[in-house]
Design a protein around this motif. Structure first.
Motif, PDB file in Angstrom:
ATOM      1  N   HIS A  61       0.816  -0.660  -0.094  1.00  0.00           N
ATOM      2  CA  HIS A  61      -0.090  -0.210  -0.009  1.00  0.00           C
ATOM      3  C   HIS A  61       0.729   1.106   0.208  1.00  0.00           C
ATOM      4  O   HIS A  61       2.349   1.065   0.041  1.00  0.00           O
ATOM      5  CB  HIS A  61      -0.977   0.043   1.484  1.00  0.00           C
ATOM      6  CG  HIS A  61      -1.943  -0.888   1.218  1.00  0.00           C
ATOM      7  ND1 HIS A  61      -2.660  -1.407   0.282  1.00  0.00           N
ATOM      8  CD2 HIS A  61      -1.509  -2.641   1.733  1.00  0.00           C
ATOM      9  CE1 HIS A  61      -3.145  -2.893   0.423  1.00  0.00           C
ATOM     10  NE2 HIS A  61      -2.717  -2.947   1.919  1.00  0.00           N
ATOM     11  N   HIS A  62       0.241   2.631  -0.279  1.00  0.00           N
ATOM     12  CA  HIS A  62       0.837   3.582  -0.251  1.00  0.00           C
ATOM     13  C   HIS A  62       0.677   4.769   0.485  1.00  0.00           C
ATOM     14  O   HIS A  62      -0.121   4.632   1.051  1.00  0.00           O
ATOM     15  CB  HIS A  62       1.005   4.774  -2.003  1.00  0.00           C
ATOM     16  CG  HIS A  62      -0.413   4.972  -1.560  1.00  0.00           C
ATOM     17  ND1 HIS A  62      -1.430   4.320  -2.398  1.00  0.00           N
ATOM     18  CD2 HIS A  62      -1.156   6.361  -1.379  1.00  0.00           C
ATOM     19  CE1 HIS A  62      -1.725   4.889  -2.735  1.00  0.00           C
ATOM     20  NE2 HIS A  62      -2.406   6.124  -2.104  1.00  0.00           N
ATOM     21  N   ARG A  87      -0.272   8.018   1.670  1.00  0.00           N
ATOM     22  CA  ARG A  87      -0.387   9.644   2.304  1.00  0.00           C
ATOM     23  C   ARG A  87      -0.695  11.134   2.941  1.00  0.00           C
ATOM     24  O   ARG A  87      -0.912  10.108   4.013  1.00  0.00           O
ATOM     25  CB  ARG A  87      -1.509   9.728   0.873  1.00  0.00           C
ATOM     26  CG  ARG A  87      -2.133   9.344   1.822  1.00  0.00           C
ATOM     27  CD  ARG A  87      -3.811   9.594   0.321  1.00  0.00           C
ATOM     28  NE  ARG A  87      -3.977   8.535  -0.138  1.00  0.00           N
ATOM     29  CZ  ARG A  87      -5.068   8.455  -1.055  1.00  0.00           C
ATOM     30  NH1 ARG A  87      -6.075   9.353  -0.944  1.00  0.00           N
ATOM     31  NH2 ARG A  87      -5.026   7.512  -2.257  1.00  0.00           N
ATOM     32  N   TYR A 118       1.150  11.522  -2.398  1.00  0.00           N
ATOM     33  CA  TYR A 118       1.513  11.042  -2.177  1.00  0.00           C
ATOM     34  C   TYR A 118       3.078  10.500  -1.601  1.00  0.00           C
ATOM     35  O   TYR A 118       3.809  10.986  -2.352  1.00  0.00           O
ATOM     36  CB  TYR A 118       0.809  10.102  -3.736  1.00  0.00           C
ATOM     37  CG  TYR A 118      -0.439  10.019  -3.350  1.00  0.00           C
ATOM     38  CD1 TYR A 118      -1.398   9.229  -2.972  1.00  0.00           C
ATOM     39  CD2 TYR A 118      -0.638  11.452  -4.692  1.00  0.00           C
ATOM     40  CE1 TYR A 118      -3.018   9.997  -3.579  1.00  0.00           C
ATOM     41  CE2 TYR A 118      -2.162  12.012  -4.690  1.00  0.00           C
ATOM     42  CZ  TYR A 118      -2.820  11.215  -4.173  1.00  0.00           C
ATOM     43  OH  TYR A 118      -4.092  11.720  -4.175  1.00  0.00           O
ATOM     44  N   TYR A 147       4.578   6.712  -3.678  1.00  0.00           N
ATOM     45  CA  TYR A 147       3.906   5.613  -4.189  1.00  0.00           C
ATOM     46  C   TYR A 147       5.440   5.010  -4.210  1.00  0.00           C
ATOM     47  O   TYR A 147       5.438   3.731  -4.698  1.00  0.00           O
ATOM     48  CB  TYR A 147       3.747   5.946  -5.584  1.00  0.00           C
ATOM     49  CG  TYR A 147       2.764   6.481  -5.561  1.00  0.00           C
ATOM     50  CD1 TYR A 147       1.226   5.990  -5.209  1.00  0.00           C
ATOM     51  CD2 TYR A 147       1.829   7.477  -5.908  1.00  0.00           C
ATOM     52  CE1 TYR A 147      -0.159   6.177  -5.241  1.00  0.00           C
ATOM     53  CE2 TYR A 147       0.305   8.424  -6.312  1.00  0.00           C
ATOM     54  CZ  TYR A 147      -0.007   7.075  -6.037  1.00  0.00           C
ATOM     55  OH  TYR A 147      -1.190   7.537  -5.984  1.00  0.00           O
ATOM     56  N   ALA A 162      -3.198   3.804   1.911  1.00  0.00           N
ATOM     57  CA  ALA A 162      -3.867   3.791   0.794  1.00  0.00           C
ATOM     58  C   ALA A 162      -4.135   2.189   0.065  1.00  0.00           C
ATOM     59  O   ALA A 162      -2.969   2.289  -0.521  1.00  0.00           O
ATOM     60  CB  ALA A 162      -4.409   5.109   0.207  1.00  0.00           C
ATOM     61  N   GLU A 163      -4.826   2.303  -0.777  1.00  0.00           N
ATOM     62  CA  GLU A 163      -5.183   1.513  -1.621  1.00  0.00           C
ATOM     63  C   GLU A 163      -5.667   1.598  -3.038  1.00  0.00           C
ATOM     64  O   GLU A 163      -6.555   2.480  -3.331  1.00  0.00           O
ATOM     65  CB  GLU A 163      -4.789   0.094  -1.594  1.00  0.00           C
ATOM     66  CG  GLU A 163      -4.788  -1.030  -3.309  1.00  0.00           C
ATOM     67  CD  GLU A 163      -3.596  -0.928  -3.363  1.00  0.00           C
ATOM     68  OE1 GLU A 163      -3.686  -1.254  -4.557  1.00  0.00           O
ATOM     69  OE2 GLU A 163      -2.848  -0.596  -2.513  1.00  0.00           O
ATOM     70  N   LYS A 164      -4.993   2.293  -4.405  1.00  0.00           N
ATOM     71  CA  LYS A 164      -5.632   3.384  -4.770  1.00  0.00           C
ATOM     72  C   LYS A 164      -6.307   4.353  -4.577  1.00  0.00           C
ATOM     73  O   LYS A 164      -5.607   5.025  -3.806  1.00  0.00           O
ATOM     74  CB  LYS A 164      -6.866   2.087  -6.496  1.00  0.00           C
ATOM     75  CG  LYS A 164      -5.760   1.472  -6.963  1.00  0.00           C
ATOM     76  CD  LYS A 164      -6.607   0.435  -7.622  1.00  0.00           C
ATOM     77  CE  LYS A 164      -5.466  -0.120  -8.575  1.00  0.00           C
ATOM     78  NZ  LYS A 164      -6.508  -1.556  -8.711  1.00  0.00           N
ATOM     79  N   SER A 165      -7.061   4.662  -4.961  1.00  0.00           N
ATOM     80  CA  SER A 165      -8.534   6.209  -3.987  1.00  0.00           C
ATOM     81  C   SER A 165      -8.663   5.710  -2.932  1.00  0.00           C
ATOM     82  O   SER A 165      -9.851   6.391  -2.589  1.00  0.00           O
ATOM     83  CB  SER A 165      -9.125   6.420  -5.529  1.00  0.00           C
ATOM     84  OG  SER A 165     -10.265   5.275  -5.604  1.00  0.00           O
ATOM     85  N   THR A 166      -8.503   4.581  -2.373  1.00  0.00           N
ATOM     86  CA  THR A 166      -9.360   4.191  -1.191  1.00  0.00           C
ATOM     87  C   THR A 166      -8.470   4.377   0.303  1.00  0.00           C
ATOM     88  O   THR A 166      -7.390   3.655   0.474  1.00  0.00           O
ATOM     89  CB  THR A 166      -9.657   2.513  -1.890  1.00  0.00           C
ATOM     90  OG1 THR A 166     -10.655   2.218  -2.385  1.00  0.00           O
ATOM     91  CG2 THR A 166     -10.039   2.429  -0.075  1.00  0.00           C
TER      92      THR A 166
END
Length: 95
Positions: A27-28, A30, A49, A51, A80-84
């Motif tokens: 996960h990233h 942010r 972010y 990444y 987060a994962e993508k936009s979530t």
């Protein structure tokens, strides 16, 4: 997060943050700034972010509200994962 007041009492602030992803979980990380104005309205600034996996990203931005002044500044950090957003925390303080 560190802050420097630039322009009169609580009208303009230079903000600096470092985003570090310390978990190798796929996960990233942010983070974003959050401000509260004298009229009590909360503003969530744009996300920044990381990444790149474990490592550090340095971000500088300026938050300002000349109409009613900033009475609190804070930072919201998230995983987060993508936009979530999977989980997050928020720390607001009076400058």
């Amino acid at each position: 997060m560190s802050t420097t007041q630039n322009d009169g009492p609580s009208n303009k602030w230079t903000l600096h943050m470092e985003i570090t992803d310390t978990a190798s979980d796929g996960h990233h990380a942010r983070a974003r700034f959050v401000s509260v104005t004298a009229n009590g309205k909360r503003k969530y600034w744009a996300w920044h972010y990381n990444y790149g996996g474990p490592g550090t990203v340095v971000v500088e931005t300026t938050a300002q509200d000349t109409s009613s002044g900033i009475i609190k500044l804070g930072i919201q950090a998230a995983r987060a994962e993508k936009s979530t957003v999977l989980n997050s925390c928020l720390d607001l303080r009076s400058p």
